[in-house]
Design a protein around this motif. Structure first.
Motif, PDB file in Angstrom:
ATOM      1  N   PHE A   6       0.759  -1.332  -0.059  1.00 43.25           N
ATOM      2  CA  PHE A   6      -0.035   0.071  -0.048  1.00 43.25           C
ATOM      3  C   PHE A   6       0.811   1.152  -0.011  1.00 43.25           C
ATOM      4  O   PHE A   6       0.346   2.378   0.070  1.00 43.25           O
ATOM      5  CB  PHE A   6      -0.903   0.036   1.002  1.00 43.25           C
ATOM      6  N   GLU A   7       2.178   0.985  -0.213  1.00 43.69           N
ATOM      7  CA  GLU A   7       3.241   2.248   0.023  1.00 43.69           C
ATOM      8  C   GLU A   7       3.133   2.833  -1.638  1.00 43.69           C
ATOM      9  O   GLU A   7       3.078   2.148  -2.390  1.00 43.69           O
ATOM     10  CB  GLU A   7       4.391   1.923   0.281  1.00 43.69           C
ATOM     11  N   GLU A   8       3.342   4.239  -1.788  1.00 45.87           N
ATOM     12  CA  GLU A   8       3.699   4.879  -2.872  1.00 45.87           C
ATOM     13  C   GLU A   8       2.842   4.234  -4.078  1.00 45.87           C
ATOM     14  O   GLU A   8       1.677   4.411  -4.187  1.00 45.87           O
ATOM     15  CB  GLU A   8       5.065   4.931  -3.211  1.00 45.87           C
ATOM     16  N   GLY A   9       3.553   4.033  -5.109  1.00 41.60           N
ATOM     17  CA  GLY A   9       2.989   3.334  -6.374  1.00 41.60           C
ATOM     18  C   GLY A   9       2.855   1.802  -6.481  1.00 41.60           C
ATOM     19  O   GLY A   9       2.170   1.503  -7.358  1.00 41.60           O
ATOM     20  N   ASN A  10       2.921   1.253  -5.573  1.00 37.52           N
ATOM     21  CA  ASN A  10       2.817  -0.172  -5.272  1.00 37.52           C
ATOM     22  C   ASN A  10       1.229  -0.513  -5.329  1.00 37.52           C
ATOM     23  O   ASN A  10       1.187  -1.677  -6.122  1.00 37.52           O
ATOM     24  CB  ASN A  10       3.391  -0.888  -3.886  1.00 37.52           C
ATOM     25  N   TRP A  11       0.209   0.138  -4.783  1.00 39.70           N
ATOM     26  CA  TRP A  11      -1.034  -0.602  -4.945  1.00 39.70           C
ATOM     27  C   TRP A  11      -1.465  -0.027  -6.412  1.00 39.70           C
ATOM     28  O   TRP A  11      -2.077  -0.970  -6.986  1.00 39.70           O
ATOM     29  CB  TRP A  11      -1.780   0.386  -3.980  1.00 39.70           C
ATOM     30  N   ARG A  12      -0.898   0.970  -7.134  1.00 43.24           N
ATOM     31  CA  ARG A  12      -1.633   1.129  -8.439  1.00 43.24           C
ATOM     32  C   ARG A  12      -0.880   0.048  -9.323  1.00 43.24           C
ATOM     33  O   ARG A  12      -1.580  -0.428 -10.135  1.00 43.24           O
ATOM     34  CB  ARG A  12      -1.205   2.581  -8.996  1.00 43.24           C
ATOM     35  N   ASN A  13       0.413  -0.291  -9.029  1.00 40.53           N
ATOM     36  CA  ASN A  13       0.724  -1.372  -9.952  1.00 40.53           C
ATOM     37  C   ASN A  13       0.010  -2.714  -9.647  1.00 40.53           C
ATOM     38  O   ASN A  13      -0.137  -3.624 -10.408  1.00 40.53           O
ATOM     39  CB  ASN A  13       2.487  -1.695  -9.450  1.00 40.53           C
ATOM     40  N   MET A  14      -0.172  -2.846  -8.275  1.00 38.84           N
ATOM     41  CA  MET A  14      -0.918  -4.183  -8.337  1.00 38.84           C
ATOM     42  C   MET A  14      -2.356  -4.278  -8.709  1.00 38.84           C
ATOM     43  O   MET A  14      -2.572  -5.246  -9.279  1.00 38.84           O
ATOM     44  CB  MET A  14      -1.126  -4.317  -6.585  1.00 38.84           C
ATOM     45  N   VAL A  15      -3.046  -2.802  -8.667  1.00 39.00           N
ATOM     46  CA  VAL A  15      -4.302  -2.708  -9.459  1.00 39.00           C
ATOM     47  C   VAL A  15      -4.114  -3.181 -10.890  1.00 39.00           C
ATOM     48  O   VAL A  15      -5.007  -4.049 -11.498  1.00 39.00           O
ATOM     49  CB  VAL A  15      -4.924  -1.525  -9.119  1.00 39.00           C
ATOM     50  N   GLU A  16      -3.122  -2.615 -11.424  1.00 39.51           N
ATOM     51  CA  GLU A  16      -3.072  -2.886 -12.944  1.00 39.51           C
ATOM     52  C   GLU A  16      -2.562  -4.195 -13.314  1.00 39.51           C
ATOM     53  O   GLU A  16      -3.280  -4.723 -14.292  1.00 39.51           O
ATOM     54  CB  GLU A  16      -1.711  -1.916 -13.369  1.00 39.51           C
ATOM     55  N   PHE A  17      -1.840  -4.920 -12.269  1.00 39.20           N
ATOM     56  CA  PHE A  17      -1.577  -6.239 -12.604  1.00 39.20           C
ATOM     57  C   PHE A  17      -2.814  -7.188 -12.438  1.00 39.20           C
ATOM     58  O   PHE A  17      -3.040  -8.021 -13.338  1.00 39.20           O
ATOM     59  CB  PHE A  17      -0.544  -6.570 -11.395  1.00 39.20           C
ATOM     60  N   VAL A  18      -3.705  -6.770 -11.518  1.00 41.81           N
ATOM     61  CA  VAL A  18      -4.944  -7.780 -11.420  1.00 41.81           C
ATOM     62  C   VAL A  18      -5.701  -7.441 -12.794  1.00 41.81           C
ATOM     63  O   VAL A  18      -6.509  -8.457 -13.065  1.00 41.81           O
ATOM     64  CB  VAL A  18      -5.564  -7.239  -9.961  1.00 41.81           C
TER      65      VAL A  18
END
Length: 142
Positions: free
Chosen positions: A89-101
């Motif tokens: 949930f830090e920095e851009g990590n969540w956005r990367n996860m959402v794009e990955f999913v």
């Protein structure tokens, strides 16, 4: 034997790239994954995958997407994301996860998310703009 029993082989290192390995290791995680994909296809069993390392960068997610898809019938049947923790949930990590999913849901064909998800998906990305954040002073009463 696995095919007769309906076994799904779960294999690791789906996010690893050859060029990220030290030269002295003389290894090829991408080659190993290709060998396992071919072996499971020829044996007639499903292949599932998982990550080996704690990584949240887009490069690792894109590698999983690349190894997960297949037009020749040996795509991943499932993927388990390991080592999920508060760093996600830090920095851009969540956005990367959402794009990955989203990419995984689309069969490994990834497309970037905009700041506003107007497609009606269940995925949500929120951006906090510094100018919109109100700073408040907290007082603790003991």
């Amino acid at each position: 034997m696995f095919s007769k029993s309906g076994v799904v082989l779960n294999f690791t290192c789906m996010e690893m790239k050859d060029r990220e390995q030290p030269a002295h290791a003389n290894c090829s995680p991408e080659g190993l994954v290709r060998q396992v994909k071919m072996a499971t296809k020829s044996a007639g069993i499903d292949l599932a995958g998982e990550n080996a390392l704690e990584r949240y960068d887009i490069g690792a997610f894109e590698q999983v997407l690349a190894t997960s898809r297949s037009d020749s019938g040996n795509a991943l049947s499932a993927f388990t994301y390991l080592r999920m923790n508060k760093r996600l949930f830090e920095e851009g990590n969540w956005r990367n996860m959402v794009e990955f999913v989203r990419g995984m849901a689309e069969g490994g064909r990834n497309r970037s998310l905009s700041e506003c998800d107007s497609t009606g998906s269940n995925l949500f990305v929120r951006f906090i703009k510094e100018k919109n954040v109100k700073k408040t002073k907290e007082t603790i009463l003991v």
